[in-house]
Write an enzyme that holds these catalytic residues in place. Sequence first.
Site, PDB file in Angstrom:
ATOM      1  N   ASP A 100      -3.734  -2.580   3.947  1.00 37.40           N
ATOM      2  CA  ASP A 100      -3.984  -1.785   2.739  1.00 37.40           C
ATOM      3  C   ASP A 100      -5.031  -0.712   2.979  1.00 37.40           C
ATOM      4  OD1 ASP A 100      -2.933  -4.509   1.859  1.00 37.40           O
ATOM      5  OD2 ASP A 100      -2.573  -3.167   0.166  1.00 37.40           O
TER       6      ASP A 100
ATOM      7  N   ALA B 101       0.795  -1.231   0.000  1.00 40.21           N
ATOM      8  CA  ALA B 101       0.000   0.000   0.000  1.00 40.21           C
ATOM      9  C   ALA B 101       0.836   1.295   0.000  1.00 40.21           C
ATOM     10  CB  ALA B 101      -0.966  -0.036   1.181  1.00 40.21           C
TER      11      ALA B 101
HETATM   12  O1  MRU Z   1      -1.155  -7.276  -3.338  1.00 42.03           O
HETATM   13  P1  MRU Z   1      -0.059  -6.593  -2.587  1.00 42.03           P
HETATM   14  O2  MRU Z   1       1.236  -7.340  -2.594  1.00 42.03           O
HETATM   15  O3  MRU Z   1       0.093  -5.147  -2.986  1.00 42.03           O
HETATM   16  O4  MRU Z   1      -0.580  -6.592  -1.096  1.00 42.03           O
HETATM   17  C1  MRU Z   1       0.227  -6.031  -0.106  1.00 42.03           C
HETATM   18  C2  MRU Z   1      -0.269  -6.268   1.245  1.00 42.03           C
HETATM   19  O5  MRU Z   1      -1.351  -6.754   1.477  1.00 42.03           O
HETATM   20  C3  MRU Z   1       0.579  -5.762   2.345  1.00 42.03           C
HETATM   21  O6  MRU Z   1       0.560  -6.637   3.413  1.00 42.03           O
HETATM   22  C4  MRU Z   1       0.003  -4.409   2.746  1.00 42.03           C
HETATM   23  O7  MRU Z   1      -0.001  -3.547   1.624  1.00 42.03           O
HETATM   24  C5  MRU Z   1       0.723  -3.765   3.793  1.00 42.03           C
HETATM   25  S1  MRU Z   1       2.198  -3.107   3.128  1.00 42.03           S
HETATM   26  C6  MRU Z   1       3.048  -2.210   4.172  1.00 42.03           C
END
Ligand code: MRU
Length: 347
Positions: A238, A53
């Site tokens: 996110d 995110a």
């Molecule tokens: O699909 P992604 O890899 O973008 O998902 C990322 C996540 O779910 C992370 O755990 C979340 O963004 C937290 S990142 C600091």
Amino acid sequence: MQVELENIQPIRWHDDVLELLDQRLLPAEQKYIQLDNVTSIANAITDMVVRGAPAIGITAAYGVVTAARHRYTESSIKWKQTIQNDLEVLLASRPTAINLFWAIDKMHHVIDGLDGDPVEVLLNAAMQIHQDDIDANKTMGKLGAAFISAGSGVLTHCNAGALATGGYGTALGVIRSAWQENKLNKVFADETRPWLQGARLTAWELLHDNIPVTLVAEGAVSALMSSGQVQWFVVGSDRIAANGDVANKIGTLAGAIQAKHYDVKVMVVAPTSTIDMVVKDGADIPIEQRGADELLALSGQSVAAKGCEAWNPVFDVTPASLVDVIVTEKGVIELPNSAKIAKLMQS
Ligand code: MRU
């Protein structure tokens, strides 16, 4: 300004061009790709060259700088109108991470107040977003580590590390800090099917920093928790709703339910840019659905029976009632609820 980059740099601005570490290739290959137009930057977000995110938000902010340079060169009169299209393209790149919308909104405000050549001012604004994220991660690392007792084991899910942020990481920031404070007996990462952020990215970045990590299949999480080796389930987010419900990588909900059963504490680590006060509870958080191919194949090799269908939501929502603590750069919230979150956001 100059961003003080960390060891692992998922995003960098070099010679007036955005460079992204291609996370699709890790851990086999460490390769940066250069992006000099808004369509390729939005595609890089959609295709997960960059993911996580906060990293998505920072990338989008640099995307706005890139768009402004093009639009201002086209027309120094009309650029504020024509750039609106580019903002829409960036906004449509991924739906769940609120940091994307937050960062573009911040850049939009800067655009509104601009007069004359926008590039330097917007670049400074994007770099500030980037630097603030790194600083927030360091603060959260210390705040979160304070909850962890010496000799603990932790399990993390997906990749909420340097790769998912401006640098240092949210969940992995806490793990890095706790490791530096000699508190951790063992760090476990689960694979995180189907994209394998745990196996490919979390394991890579922890080993990069000489933090030993043990990989488990997601199906092994109950067995791991029942073995008593893990005291904390530490994850990023996110989007956090105003009542404390937490959207994060698919499988976080399962991990939190298992944690509750086995008396393992759940820590969510996320900057306040991840908190969406407009969304009352988790039911209103848009959940991204991705292609069936991500489930049916692995590294381009088909793994499922030919003809089978797939359902591939890539995030889920963990209710606030399953969360023990939310760690932000503004402070921590134990047993989160609407009132506590509102108070933190007003502080
Ligand atoms: O699909 P992604 O890899 O973008 O998902 C990322 C996540 O779910 C992370 O755990 C979340 O963004 C937290 S990142 C600091």
